[in-house]
Design a protein around this motif. Sequence first.
Motif, mmCIF file in Angstrom:
data_model
loop_
_atom_site.group_PDB
_atom_site.id
_atom_site.type_symbol
_atom_site.label_atom_id
_atom_site.label_comp_id
_atom_site.label_asym_id
_atom_site.label_seq_id
_atom_site.Cartn_x
_atom_site.Cartn_y
_atom_site.Cartn_z
ATOM 1 N N VAL A 28 28.021 -58.909 64.231
ATOM 2 C CA VAL A 28 26.707 -58.285 64.358
ATOM 3 C C VAL A 28 26.070 -58.202 62.975
ATOM 4 N N SER A 29 24.790 -58.544 62.889
ATOM 5 C CA SER A 29 24.043 -58.418 61.641
ATOM 6 C C SER A 29 22.675 -57.810 61.927
ATOM 7 N N GLU A 30 22.014 -57.358 60.862
ATOM 8 C CA GLU A 30 20.653 -56.819 60.952
ATOM 9 C C GLU A 30 20.533 -55.714 61.996
ATOM 10 N N ALA A 31 21.548 -54.873 62.120
ATOM 11 C CA ALA A 31 21.555 -53.824 63.145
ATOM 12 C C ALA A 31 20.856 -52.566 62.644
ATOM 13 N N TYR A 32 20.038 -51.991 63.500
ATOM 14 C CA TYR A 32 19.414 -50.698 63.225
ATOM 15 C C TYR A 32 19.056 -50.040 64.546
ATOM 16 N N ALA A 33 18.784 -48.755 64.477
ATOM 17 C CA ALA A 33 18.344 -48.002 65.654
ATOM 18 C C ALA A 33 16.958 -47.454 65.375
ATOM 19 N N ARG A 34 16.271 -47.130 66.440
ATOM 20 C CA ARG A 34 14.909 -46.595 66.331
ATOM 21 C C ARG A 34 14.733 -45.537 67.404
ATOM 22 N N SER A 35 14.157 -44.431 67.026
ATOM 23 C CA SER A 35 13.843 -43.382 67.987
ATOM 24 C C SER A 35 12.495 -43.697 68.605
ATOM 25 N N THR A 36 12.423 -43.593 69.926
ATOM 26 C CA THR A 36 11.157 -43.877 70.586
ATOM 27 C C THR A 36 10.460 -42.615 71.084
ATOM 28 N N ASN A 37 11.214 -41.561 71.245
ATOM 29 C CA ASN A 37 10.687 -40.219 71.474
ATOM 30 C C ASN A 37 11.876 -39.271 71.280
ATOM 31 N N PRO A 38 11.720 -37.965 71.331
ATOM 32 C CA PRO A 38 12.843 -37.072 71.006
ATOM 33 C C PRO A 38 14.077 -37.217 71.900
ATOM 34 N N LYS A 39 13.974 -37.854 73.051
ATOM 35 C CA LYS A 39 15.115 -37.973 73.966
ATOM 36 C C LYS A 39 15.561 -39.415 74.208
ATOM 37 N N ASP A 119 19.458 -41.143 59.875
ATOM 38 C CA ASP A 119 20.706 -40.771 60.560
ATOM 39 C C ASP A 119 21.560 -42.015 60.756
ATOM 40 N N GLU A 120 22.884 -41.847 60.745
ATOM 41 C CA GLU A 120 23.805 -42.935 61.048
ATOM 42 C C GLU A 120 24.727 -42.516 62.177
ATOM 43 N N PHE A 121 25.102 -43.472 63.012
ATOM 44 C CA PHE A 121 26.046 -43.200 64.094
ATOM 45 C C PHE A 121 26.732 -44.495 64.486
ATOM 46 N N GLU A 122 27.826 -44.374 65.236
ATOM 47 C CA GLU A 122 28.612 -45.523 65.663
ATOM 48 C C GLU A 122 28.214 -45.955 67.070
ATOM 49 N N LEU A 123 28.095 -47.249 67.220
ATOM 50 C CA LEU A 123 27.847 -47.894 68.505
ATOM 51 C C LEU A 123 29.004 -48.853 68.725
ATOM 52 N N THR A 124 29.565 -48.871 69.928
ATOM 53 C CA THR A 124 30.612 -49.830 70.258
ATOM 54 C C THR A 124 30.087 -50.764 71.337
ATOM 55 N N LEU A 125 30.162 -52.058 71.053
ATOM 56 C CA LEU A 125 29.734 -53.087 71.997
ATOM 57 C C LEU A 125 30.967 -53.658 72.674
ATOM 58 N N ASP A 126 30.948 -53.724 74.011
ATOM 59 C CA ASP A 126 32.086 -54.220 74.784
ATOM 60 C C ASP A 126 31.777 -55.615 75.309
ATOM 61 N N LEU A 137 25.118 -47.898 62.927
ATOM 62 C CA LEU A 137 23.661 -48.028 62.977
ATOM 63 C C LEU A 137 23.012 -46.965 62.116
ATOM 64 N N SER A 138 21.965 -47.341 61.419
ATOM 65 C CA SER A 138 21.108 -46.399 60.712
ATOM 66 C C SER A 138 19.790 -46.327 61.467
ATOM 67 N N VAL A 139 19.252 -45.139 61.584
ATOM 68 C CA VAL A 139 17.959 -44.964 62.246
ATOM 69 C C VAL A 139 16.864 -45.331 61.253
ATOM 70 N N ASP A 140 16.022 -46.284 61.645
ATOM 71 C CA ASP A 140 14.895 -46.719 60.821
ATOM 72 C C ASP A 140 13.640 -46.679 61.683
ATOM 73 N N ASN A 141 12.969 -45.538 61.661
ATOM 74 C CA ASN A 141 11.760 -45.363 62.459
ATOM 75 C C ASN A 141 10.528 -45.963 61.790
ATOM 76 N N ASP A 142 10.676 -46.424 60.536
ATOM 77 C CA ASP A 142 9.543 -46.987 59.805
ATOM 78 C C ASP A 142 9.449 -48.494 59.930
ATOM 79 N N PHE A 143 10.512 -49.145 60.409
ATOM 80 C CA PHE A 143 10.533 -50.601 60.478
ATOM 81 C C PHE A 143 9.461 -51.107 61.424
ATOM 82 N N ALA A 144 8.718 -52.099 60.983
ATOM 83 C CA ALA A 144 7.717 -52.752 61.838
ATOM 84 C C ALA A 144 8.081 -54.224 61.946
ATOM 85 N N PRO A 145 8.023 -54.795 63.132
ATOM 86 C CA PRO A 145 8.350 -56.204 63.298
ATOM 87 C C PRO A 145 7.309 -57.096 62.637
ATOM 88 N N ALA A 146 7.628 -58.371 62.514
ATOM 89 C CA ALA A 146 6.665 -59.333 61.984
ATOM 90 C C ALA A 146 5.379 -59.215 62.773
#
Length: 171
Positions: A28-39, A119-126, A137-146
């Motif tokens: 896995v490369s270029e991994a990040y998480a993003r919050s889309t709303n508080p839940k 924030d950082e947290f662990e994700l396990t892919l099966d 994963l690190s939470v990056d709410n500022d990242f904007a796609p191309a």
Amino acid sequence: MNRTTMLAAALAALMPMSALAQDTAPTVSEAYARSTNPKVGAAFMTITNNGSKDCVLSAASAPDITDRAELHTHVEENGVMSMVEVDSITIPAGASHALDRGGDHVMFMATKAPMAQGDEFELTLDFGDCGTVPVTLSVDNDFAPAGGHDDHDHDDHSHDDHSHDDHSHGN
């Protein structure tokens, strides 16, 4: 049969069958998480399968932040984009597959707390026979796609009831 051949045969017999099914776990490369709303949040990354057999991502878990990590994709129907849960995502042998906003991704439903920037947290892919892959994963709410726009914005949608009817996006 000489001693070396007998030792090799004995070691081969002890090797788990799953190790024979795939010569290497996906990376896995270029991994990040993003919050889309508080839940609700999502994870994005590129998965590379350097093995000789297809690998099937069939589950994801992130117990520190949610009990409901799901595999999702977007589909277009009558000009309207909708997010839907999928059972699996196949990564072909020798290929890479991007989990991107507006496409396949891991969705975090009913998060235990809002996902804050940094924030950082662990994700396990099966991947079943291809093994499990832990990802930090690190939470990056500022990242904007191309292109500078966010095509995976869920700020005005409720996911608590997990109704995919509420995931429609007009283009």
